[in-house]
Write a protein that holds these residues in place. Structure first.
Motif, PDB file in Angstrom:
ATOM      1  N   GLU A  28       0.838  -1.200   0.000  1.00 47.09           N
ATOM      2  CA  GLU A  28       0.000   0.000   0.000  1.00 47.09           C
ATOM      3  C   GLU A  28       0.875   1.253   0.000  1.00 47.09           C
ATOM      4  O   GLU A  28       1.279   1.746   1.057  1.00 47.09           O
ATOM      5  N   THR A  57      -7.632  -0.590   8.921  1.00 45.67           N
ATOM      6  CA  THR A  57      -6.465  -0.566   8.036  1.00 45.67           C
ATOM      7  C   THR A  57      -5.943  -1.979   7.800  1.00 45.67           C
ATOM      8  O   THR A  57      -5.536  -2.329   6.687  1.00 45.67           O
ATOM      9  N   HIS A  60      -8.012  -3.623   5.213  1.00 45.57           N
ATOM     10  CA  HIS A  60      -7.632  -3.134   3.886  1.00 45.57           C
ATOM     11  C   HIS A  60      -6.377  -3.847   3.380  1.00 45.57           C
ATOM     12  O   HIS A  60      -6.316  -4.281   2.220  1.00 45.57           O
ATOM     13  N   LEU A  61      -5.389  -3.985   4.248  1.00 45.72           N
ATOM     14  CA  LEU A  61      -4.125  -4.607   3.845  1.00 45.72           C
ATOM     15  C   LEU A  61      -4.285  -6.108   3.618  1.00 45.72           C
ATOM     16  O   LEU A  61      -3.676  -6.675   2.703  1.00 45.72           O
ATOM     17  N   ARG A  64      -5.828  -6.637   0.251  1.00 47.99           N
ATOM     18  CA  ARG A  64      -4.812  -6.470  -0.799  1.00 47.99           C
ATOM     19  C   ARG A  64      -3.958  -7.725  -0.933  1.00 47.99           C
ATOM     20  O   ARG A  64      -3.578  -8.120  -2.037  1.00 47.99           O
TER      21      ARG A  64
END
Length: 303
Positions: A28, A57, A60-61, A64
């Motif tokens: 990111e 967060t 989100h990671l 990914r």
């Protein structure tokens, strides 16, 4: 069993296994410094008060990581150790579905059924729960065999590694050594995992109030000499809530530190969260603002 696995492994097998780990340096760019993302064996500490966006967060990671390459992901398997019992699978799936739907709109992703795509991604995520520092230590010992045999596993997340701080302090009595014994063993084991297997480690820590007499703008990692000390420079000034407080064994292995805060000022009628990322490998601070939306975090700016 772990010892037997290591004894049976020759140098060529070790190199092959480590080279099989997917790099997370580009996980990111909005959060991590340019050319300063987490590489093999790096440890990232997510630090902040409760409600400042740390877990969002992480969602989100993770998304990914577990998304396929053709959809913009890294296709890396993740182990999530939940010590706070805060991991919300329904919320995470909602974030994952949002990312996959966004990818479908752009026309870059595969044309599989949405449920099939979600299921395929979730196969790369394992969630483990721990309710004590002893259980966390035993879990990490068990996971060593998993990391040694599965090169696709590239990320270990602990949310939070400071969950048992107060319990261990109480159980340890007046002896600091006893208070920190379990966490120190966990940190030493994590150090071995990252060095031997190239695992990237993300761990959250709760912010607590501490009294320090050092420079308010710089936090020095305890236990290191003045000539080679690692200093974490914050975006503005470091408050007592931001200072590292876990045992020296943990602080020695941290390579990146992210401070999370929540703004009291709304932007476009939305709550604004911020991160300030520092690394021992790069100079300066990487700042980032984001909103927490229904389908995950959305970055406001990238400075």
């Amino acid at each position: 069993m772990t010892a037997r696995v290591r004894m049976a492994e020759n140098g060529a097998q070790l190199v092959s296994r480590l080279e099989g780990r997917q790099s997370l340096r580009d996980i990111e760019p909005s959060i991590f410094p340019v050319d300063g993302g987490p590489g093999q064996g790096d440890v990232v500490e997510f630090h902040g008060l409760e409600g400042t966006g740390k877990t969002e967060t992480l969602y989100h990671l993770i998304t990914r990581c577990i998304m396929p390459v053709q959809s913009g992901g890294l296709e890396v398997a993740v182990v999530f150790v939940d010590t706070d019992y805060h991991f919300d699978m329904l919320r995470f799936v909602s974030v994952l579905e949002g990312r996959l739907a966004e990818d479908s709109k752009e026309g870059d992703g595969p044309e599989n059924e949405p449920e099939e795509r979600v299921r395929s991604c979730l196969c790369r995520l394992s969630v483990v729960h721990c309710n004590s520092s002893v259980q966390l230590l035993l879990t990490l010992q068990y996971l060593e065999n998993t990391f040694s045999s599965q090169p696709s596993l590239g990320l270990l997340i602990i949310d939070s590694i400071s969950s048992f701080y107060w319990v261990d302090r109480f159980n340890g009595g007046e002896s600091t050594v006893c208070q920190e014994a379990n966490l120190r063993k966990c940190a030493e084991l994590l150090d071995r995992l990252r060095r031997n297997y190239g695992i990237v480690i993300f761990a959250t820590t709760h912010a607590i109030m501490r009294n320090y007499g050092s420079d308010p703008g710089v936090s020095e990692v305890p236990g290191s000499s003045s000539s080679s000390s690692r200093r974490w420079r914050s975006a503005d000034s470091v408050t007592d809530f931001d200072k590292p407080y876990l045992c020296k064994a943990w602080q020695r292995i941290v390579t990146h530190r992210m401070l999370f805060t929540k703004s009291h000022v709304l932007k476009d009628s939305k709550q604004v969260f911020s991160t300030a990322c520092t690394s021992i490998m790069t100079k300066g601070v990487k700042r980032c603002l984001f909103h927490v939306m229904e389908d995950g975090i959305k970055f406001v700016c990238d400075k």
